[in-house]
Write an enzyme that holds these catalytic residues in place. Structure first.
Site, PDB file in Angstrom:
ATOM      1  N   GLU A 196       0.852  -1.200   0.000  1.00 14.51           N
ATOM      2  CA  GLU A 196       0.000   0.000   0.000  1.00 14.51           C
ATOM      3  C   GLU A 196       0.890   1.254   0.000  1.00 14.51           C
ATOM      4  O   GLU A 196       0.671   2.180  -0.776  1.00 14.51           O
ATOM      5  CB  GLU A 196      -0.899  -0.034   1.237  1.00 14.51           C
ATOM      6  CG  GLU A 196      -2.003   0.988   1.243  1.00 14.51           C
ATOM      7  CD  GLU A 196      -2.881   0.859   2.491  1.00 14.51           C
ATOM      8  OE1 GLU A 196      -2.714  -0.106   3.270  1.00 14.51           O
ATOM      9  OE2 GLU A 196      -3.741   1.742   2.682  1.00 14.51           O
ATOM     10  N   GLY A 226      -8.358   5.604   7.496  1.00 11.60           N
ATOM     11  CA  GLY A 226      -9.197   5.461   8.666  1.00 11.60           C
ATOM     12  C   GLY A 226      -8.666   4.391   9.618  1.00 11.60           C
ATOM     13  O   GLY A 226      -8.700   4.552  10.840  1.00 11.60           O
ATOM     14  N   GLY A 227      -8.137   3.292   9.049  1.00 11.66           N
ATOM     15  CA  GLY A 227      -7.679   2.176   9.876  1.00 11.66           C
ATOM     16  C   GLY A 227      -6.177   2.071   9.981  1.00 11.66           C
ATOM     17  O   GLY A 227      -5.646   1.549  10.962  1.00 11.66           O
ATOM     18  N   SER A 228      -5.469   2.524   8.950  1.00 10.78           N
ATOM     19  CA  SER A 228      -4.011   2.417   9.004  1.00 10.78           C
ATOM     20  C   SER A 228      -3.369   3.646   8.379  1.00 10.78           C
ATOM     21  O   SER A 228      -4.019   4.431   7.693  1.00 10.78           O
ATOM     22  CB  SER A 228      -3.529   1.134   8.301  1.00 10.78           C
ATOM     23  OG  SER A 228      -3.849   1.167   6.937  1.00 10.78           O
TER      24      SER A 228
HETATM   25  O1  LIG Z   1      -8.562   8.109  -3.898  1.00 13.64           O
HETATM   26  C1  LIG Z   1      -8.798   8.873  -2.974  1.00 13.64           C
HETATM   27  N1  LIG Z   1      -9.040  10.179  -3.185  1.00 13.64           N
HETATM   28  C2  LIG Z   1      -9.305  11.066  -2.195  1.00 13.64           C
HETATM   29  N2  LIG Z   1      -9.330  10.717  -0.914  1.00 13.64           N
HETATM   30  C3  LIG Z   1      -9.103   9.423  -0.604  1.00 13.64           C
HETATM   31  C4  LIG Z   1      -8.836   8.453  -1.597  1.00 13.64           C
HETATM   32  N3  LIG Z   1      -8.632   7.278  -0.993  1.00 13.64           N
HETATM   33  C5  LIG Z   1      -8.768   7.513   0.321  1.00 13.64           C
HETATM   34  N4  LIG Z   1      -9.064   8.794   0.564  1.00 13.64           N
HETATM   35  C6  LIG Z   1      -9.248   9.429   1.879  1.00 13.64           C
HETATM   36  O2  LIG Z   1      -8.656   8.577   2.857  1.00 13.64           O
HETATM   37  C7  LIG Z   1      -9.339   8.694   4.093  1.00 13.64           C
HETATM   38  C8  LIG Z   1      -9.913   7.397   4.544  1.00 13.64           C
HETATM   39  O3  LIG Z   1      -9.027   6.352   4.343  1.00 13.64           O
HETATM   40  P1  LIG Z   1      -9.513   4.884   3.969  1.00 13.64           P
HETATM   41  O4  LIG Z   1     -10.986   4.736   4.036  1.00 13.64           O
HETATM   42  O5  LIG Z   1      -8.898   4.553   2.636  1.00 13.64           O
HETATM   43  O6  LIG Z   1      -8.882   4.049   5.130  1.00 13.64           O
HETATM   44  P2  LIG Z   1      -7.716   2.952   5.096  1.00 13.64           P
HETATM   45  O7  LIG Z   1      -6.711   3.432   4.085  1.00 13.64           O
HETATM   46  O8  LIG Z   1      -7.184   2.954   6.491  1.00 13.64           O
HETATM   47  O9  LIG Z   1      -8.366   1.671   4.704  1.00 13.64           O
HETATM   48  C9  LIG Z   1     -10.440   9.711   3.838  1.00 13.64           C
HETATM   49  O10 LIG Z   1      -9.922  10.957   4.170  1.00 13.64           O
HETATM   50  C10 LIG Z   1     -10.651   9.598   2.332  1.00 13.64           C
HETATM   51  O11 LIG Z   1     -11.251  10.754   1.819  1.00 13.64           O
HETATM   52 CA   LIG Z   2      -6.711   4.355   2.019  1.00 18.30          CA
END
Ligand SMILES: O=c1[nH]cnc2c1ncn2[C@@H]1O[C@H](COP(=O)(O)OP(=O)(O)O)[C@@H](O)[C@H]1O
Ligand SMILES: [Ca+2]
EC number: 3.6.1.6
Length: 493
Positions: A196, A226-228
């Site tokens: 990632e 949000g999680g990592s």
């Molecule tokens: O492609 C993208 N464009 C704009 N913002 C993104 C994109 N991917 C993730 N985000 C942002 O990342 C944050 C949430 O992260 P995500 O839901 O991907 O958690 P995770 O990476 O921990 O699984 C939010 O601020 C969301 O708007």
């Molecule tokens: Ca993400």
């Protein structure tokens, strides 16, 4: 749906290049772990659209050749993040005898994330289908069969019990298999955290043009989900490589060069997971109290070493890690003292409230956040000297308090997060209902960056898009996927 207009340039550098400039960029992409040296090949470059051509209205022959002789192809990457699912539809064009260029991205995001459907898997199909329809509308019919369709899940699914995560992935696979796109056996998976970070590093360095000059400078990447949360950069100092713990270094073959990247993903330190930890909750368990042997009720904070206003006071906060007598409420020094409310995270609703403050909200909150971060993050000295791009929640938080322009992004120094945190926490002392988590979030981001080793004076670039392409791991990951398909077709290359 955000769509790149034909006039929006996909520039390699931040400063505008003359119109019509086509930057040929050969990318030789392959992931190999530190010990493996599997060279793979991928050729991509990035360019702007031909003037006067409207996206989605390019003339294509059924064979995938545009009227100007460019071969056109697409790739679809689903990002199943913890807070939402997103589709990225990438369009590439390959001029005759030249390398392909990225010409267009269509992006759409849906909430909540896939993991929210862990107990109702059937329901997850609807959102996936909706995003697939975006891809269908974007990609001409004749290209569907040859267009790879991939979903990679991140922290939300990593944090679920394995069986639940597999059921969700299986459901997505069913929906994908029923679609008209090119679907392999590996079309849905949980991406590992290192990949990632590396994929996002490729995206940012590709879009900033850093990859086109072998040996040229590169930029670092900070993603707060949000999680990592991920950090990735290319160390130049041998000491950084020597001092990095196992699992923090990855080799990336690209451009006939091997990059030894520092890339790490901290599961549980995404902004939403961090909120829960700061509140003293446990994922998936409403009102669970860690440290059962601790006091059930108590004072807000015990001061160790005297004056809270002095330099680096040691403050031990207890109350945030336990709840009221009914066993349901999570109490935190990072919320306004008079605040009582509900907070939903990963389909669980928590009752949360502030606590009586014996010192300033920011000091109490910072002490609690430091406790949560203690010994969780590996610090590197070299980050001080690398240019970093930060996105996702770093961007949202900075934009939310006006540190950057919400549309265009911008630069700030790490210390700005601390200044904003102090200001917002102080405001919450008297205005409890305004953005209840702002004090906690800003304090967390400020201390997380300092834990990584960034000084307060360090400048970060905050960006949501570079040249109209989303700054996300999705582009780097589609390069890798298309590259692996090419390798399957011609293993000798
Ligand atoms: O492609 C993208 N464009 C704009 N913002 C993104 C994109 N991917 C993730 N985000 C942002 O990342 C944050 C949430 O992260 P995500 O839901 O991907 O958690 P995770 O990476 O921990 O699984 C939010 O601020 C969301 O708007
Ligand atoms: Ca993400």
């Amino acid at each position: 749906m955000r769509k790149i207009s034909n006039h929006g340039s996909l520039r390699v550098a931040k400063v505008a290049y003359p119109l019509g400039l086509c930057v040929g960029l050969f990318i030789y992409v392959a992931y190999i772990k530190w010990h493996r040296a599997t060279a793979t090949q991928a050729f991509f470059s990035i360019t702007r659209a031909a003037p006067g051509t409207r996206w989605g209205q390019q003339a294509h022959s059924p064979q995938g050749t545009a009227a100007d002789g460019h071969e056109v192809f697409y790739g679809i990457m689903f990002d199943a993040g913890s807070t939402g699912t997103r589709v990225h539809v990438f369009q590439f064009a390959r001029p005759p005898r030249e390398t392909p260029t990225l010409t267009h991205e269509t992006f759409k995001a849906l909430k909540p994330g896939l993991s929210a459907y862990a107990d109702d898997v059937e329901k997850s199909a609807q959102g996936i289908q909706e995003l697939l329809d975006v891809a269908k509308q974007d990609i001409p019919f004749d290209f569907w069969k040859a267009t790879p369709l991939v979903l990679k899940a991140t922290a939300g699914l990593r944090l679920l019990p394995g069986e639940k995560a597999q059921k969700l992935l299986q459901k997505v696979k069913e929906v994908f298999k029923a679609s008209p796109f090119l679907v392999g056996d590996d079309c849905v998976s949980i991406m590992n955290g290192t990949d990632e970070g590396v994929s996002a590093w490729i995206t940012v360095n590709f879009l900033t043009g850093s990859l086109k000059t072998p040996g040229g400078s590169s930029v670092g990447m900070l993603d707060l989900g949000g999680g990592s949360t991920q950090i990735a950069f290319l160390p130049r100092v041998e000491g950084t490589l020597q001092a990095s713990p196992p699992g923090y270094l990855t080799a990336l073959r690209m451009f006939n060069r091997t990059y030894k990247l520092y890339s790490y993903s901290y599961l549980g330190l995404g902004l939403m997971s961090a909120r829960l930890a700061i509140l003293g909750g446990v994922e998936g368990q409403p009102g669970t109290r860690p440290g059962q042997g601790m006091r059930v009720e108590g004072c807000a904070a015990d001061l160790v070493g005297g004056n809270l206003m002095g330099q680096e006071p040691r403050v031990v906060v207890y109350l945030s890690t336990f709840q009221a007598k009914d066993g349901k409420e999570l109490v935190s020094p990072c919320l306004s003292p008079s605040f009582k409310g509900e907070w939903e995270h990963a389909e669980v609703t928590y009752r949360v409230s502030g606590q009586k403050a014996v010192a300033s909200l920011h000091e109490l909150c910072a002490a609690r956040v430091s406790e949560v971060l203690r010994n969780r993050v590996h610090r590197t000295e070299e980050v001080k000297h690398v240019d970093f791009y930060a996105f996702s929640y770093y961007y949202d938080l900075a934009a939310g308090v006006g540190l950057i322009d919400a549309e265009k992004g911008g630069s700030l120094v790490v210390g700005d997060f601390e200044i904003a945190a102090k200001y917002v926490c102080r405001t919450l002392e008297t205005q409890p209902q305004s953005s209840p988590f702002a004090c906690m979030d800003l304090t967390y981001v400020s201390l997380l960056l300092q834990e990584f080793g960034f000084p307060r004076s360090k400048v970060l670039k905050l960006t949501r898009k570079i040249d109209n392409v989303e700054t996300s791991w999705a582009l780097g990951a589609i390069f890798h996927y298309i590259d692996s398909l090419n390798r399957q077709k011609s293993p000798a290359s």
